[in-house]
Design a protein around this motif. Structure first.
Motif, PDB file in Angstrom:
ATOM      1  N   ALA A 170       0.823  -1.212   0.000  1.00  0.00           N
ATOM      2  CA  ALA A 170       0.000   0.000   0.000  1.00  0.00           C
ATOM      3  C   ALA A 170       0.852   1.254   0.000  1.00  0.00           C
ATOM      4  O   ALA A 170       0.501   2.252  -0.638  1.00  0.00           O
ATOM      5  CB  ALA A 170      -0.921  -0.016   1.213  1.00  0.00           C
ATOM      6  N   ARG A 219       0.490   4.437  -2.628  1.00  0.00           N
ATOM      7  CA  ARG A 219       0.070   5.767  -2.163  1.00  0.00           C
ATOM      8  C   ARG A 219       0.985   6.878  -2.653  1.00  0.00           C
ATOM      9  O   ARG A 219       0.566   8.030  -2.742  1.00  0.00           O
ATOM     10  CB  ARG A 219       0.022   5.798  -0.638  1.00  0.00           C
ATOM     11  CG  ARG A 219      -1.191   5.110  -0.042  1.00  0.00           C
ATOM     12  CD  ARG A 219      -1.439   5.585   1.385  1.00  0.00           C
ATOM     13  NE  ARG A 219      -0.318   5.288   2.253  1.00  0.00           N
ATOM     14  CZ  ARG A 219      -0.211   4.173   2.987  1.00  0.00           C
ATOM     15  NH1 ARG A 219      -1.174   3.262   2.930  1.00  0.00           N
ATOM     16  NH2 ARG A 219       0.830   3.975   3.768  1.00  0.00           N
ATOM     17  N   SER A 220       2.188   6.537  -3.031  1.00  0.00           N
ATOM     18  CA  SER A 220       3.124   7.573  -3.479  1.00  0.00           C
ATOM     19  C   SER A 220       2.842   8.024  -4.910  1.00  0.00           C
ATOM     20  O   SER A 220       3.391   9.030  -5.354  1.00  0.00           O
ATOM     21  CB  SER A 220       4.564   7.048  -3.373  1.00  0.00           C
ATOM     22  OG  SER A 220       4.738   5.912  -4.212  1.00  0.00           O
ATOM     23  N   PRO A 262      -0.639   8.358  -6.653  1.00  0.00           N
ATOM     24  CA  PRO A 262      -2.102   8.169  -6.696  1.00  0.00           C
ATOM     25  C   PRO A 262      -2.707   8.303  -8.087  1.00  0.00           C
ATOM     26  O   PRO A 262      -3.599   7.535  -8.454  1.00  0.00           O
ATOM     27  CB  PRO A 262      -2.626   9.260  -5.751  1.00  0.00           C
ATOM     28  CG  PRO A 262      -1.524  10.272  -5.686  1.00  0.00           C
ATOM     29  CD  PRO A 262      -0.260   9.498  -5.820  1.00  0.00           C
TER      30      PRO A 262
END
Length: 397
Positions: free
Chosen positions: A20, A24-25, A27
């Motif tokens: 995850a 998330r880095s 998007p």
């Protein structure tokens, strides 16, 4: 002699957290890649759901109208000319034991117009049919507005319009007059669509006696509708031709309207297969997008890979990390696609008045396809990342 320490094992929670963090880095890239998966899964679920809902509506319609309706029509003579059913055909069919009800329509030579100023050729493809009084009960027809022909109106110039005929004549309520067979007839009702007898939708129906009195009808039926006991449909069908026209049973065509509806469903199934193929193509494109995202991610994160390897992470740890990222990415797209497919099915079914049915195997198949795509798309990037030597990865940064 001391043994080298065994590499640590990552817990499932740690693996999920690592996957995850990598997503998330980035998007926007993750969203676009997941969107490709969502479109493919959503298309496949929606196609299956809409097809299944359509089939459920067909089953519901047949349960309501019954599958025991048979029709008798004149065929061709040996010389290739149009045959005729005897005037007594309806009465003779009614004498068959398992026949519960029987009614007939007869083709009338004439057309119907909105008024007497419409040019003769502009018929709107509306046929004029003589009809028995108990026709609605036999074919399962219902009134949209007004009333069916009664003992009082069937012998007088009164007409009931099919749903399409009323639309073409721009008539929505009874009480108006139409020009039919060279004289004025009063509209007393409009039918709802008749699924088992669609020929009635584009017809103007007048009483049997009225047709003979005012339109020169010869009394020969052109279609006889018979309702048989459900368990005896096959037996009745076998004798209908010889009963309706004993002199020339080979000149009679017998059919079952519910078979035509089933054939239409088979045609829809062929279209469904085509749409599923298009959905599979969209799913393949989405999988390529996931693979592309993961390959780029490996190239961009060489420093991270080298640092983790230097701190003791094994090749297996790196493989699992990137494979998990790919599975999560595909899972996001697959989950969103299933939701989109269910919503699309529900929305379309609602507009059509159908029951909403999404088979469990469709959603399970969507999840299975998501896992497979995630694994295949992430396999190569994960192997590539795990093969990077720590020194080479750090030097490439």
């Amino acid at each position: 002699m001391s043994r080298a320490p065994r590499p640590g094992r990552l817990a499932l929670a740690d693996i999920a957290r690592l996957g995850a963090v990598g997503l998330r880095s980035r998007p926007l890239r993750v969203f676009l890649s997941a969107l490709g998966i969502a479109i493919g899964i959503g298309a496949m679920v929606a196609v299956v759901g809409i097809s299944t809902s359509s089939r459920a509506e067909l089953d519901r319609t047949l349960d309501r109208l019954g599958t025991n309706l048979l029709t008798v029509m004149p065929g061709r003579t040996v010389s290739g000319e149009d045959a005729k059913l005897p005037v007594e055909a309806t009465a003779m069919v009614g004498r068959i034991g398992p026949v519960e009800s029987v009614a007939a329509t007869g083709q009338v030579k004439g057309y119907v117009y909105r008024n007497d100023h419409v040019p003769i050729g502009q018929t709107g493809s509306i046929s004029v049919l003589a009809a028995h009084q108990d026709l609605p009960e036999t074919v399962g027809a219902t009134m949209y507005t007004g009333s069916w022909l009664t003992p009082a109106t069937r012998a007088y110039p009164a007409v009931v319009l099919g749903s399409r005929a009323a639309t073409r004549l721009d008539i929505v309520t009874p009480g108006v007059r139409v020009w039919l067979a060279g004289r004025w007839f009063s509209v007393v009702g409009v039918l709802d669509p008749v699924p088992l007898a669609p020929e009635l939708d584009s017809a103007a129906l007048i009483g049997w006696e009225s047709a003979q009195t005012y339109a020169g009808f010869d009394g020969h039926p052109t279609t006889v509708y018979a309702r048989a006991t459900e368990s005896q449909v096959a037996a009745v069908r076998a004798v209908l031709g010889a009963t309706a026209n004993p002199r020339a049973p080979n000149e009679v065509a017998v059919s079952r309207p519910s078979d035509a509806l089933a054939a239409k469903q088979a045609t829809d199934d062929a279209l469904t297969a085509l749409l599923l193929g298009l959905g599979a193509v969209a799913l393949l494109v989405g999988g390529v997008g996931v693979a592309n995202t993961m390959v780029i991610s490996v190239l961009e994160r060489r420093t991270e890979i080298g640092l983790r390897r230097s701190l003791g992470a094994t090749r297996g740890h790196i493989r699992v990390q990137f494979l998990t990222e790919s599975l999560i990415l595909a899972g996001i797209g697959g989950g969103g696609g299933i939701v989109l497919g269910v919503l699309a099915t529900g929305g379309y079914a609602l507009t059509q008045g159908w029951p909403t049915v999404v088979p469990a195997w469709a959603t399970a198949g969507g999840l299975g396809a998501t896992v497979l795509i995630g694994a295949l798309a992430g396999l190569y990037p994960a192997l590539r990342a795990s093969r990077m030597a720590p020194a080479h990865a750090l030097a490439g940064s």
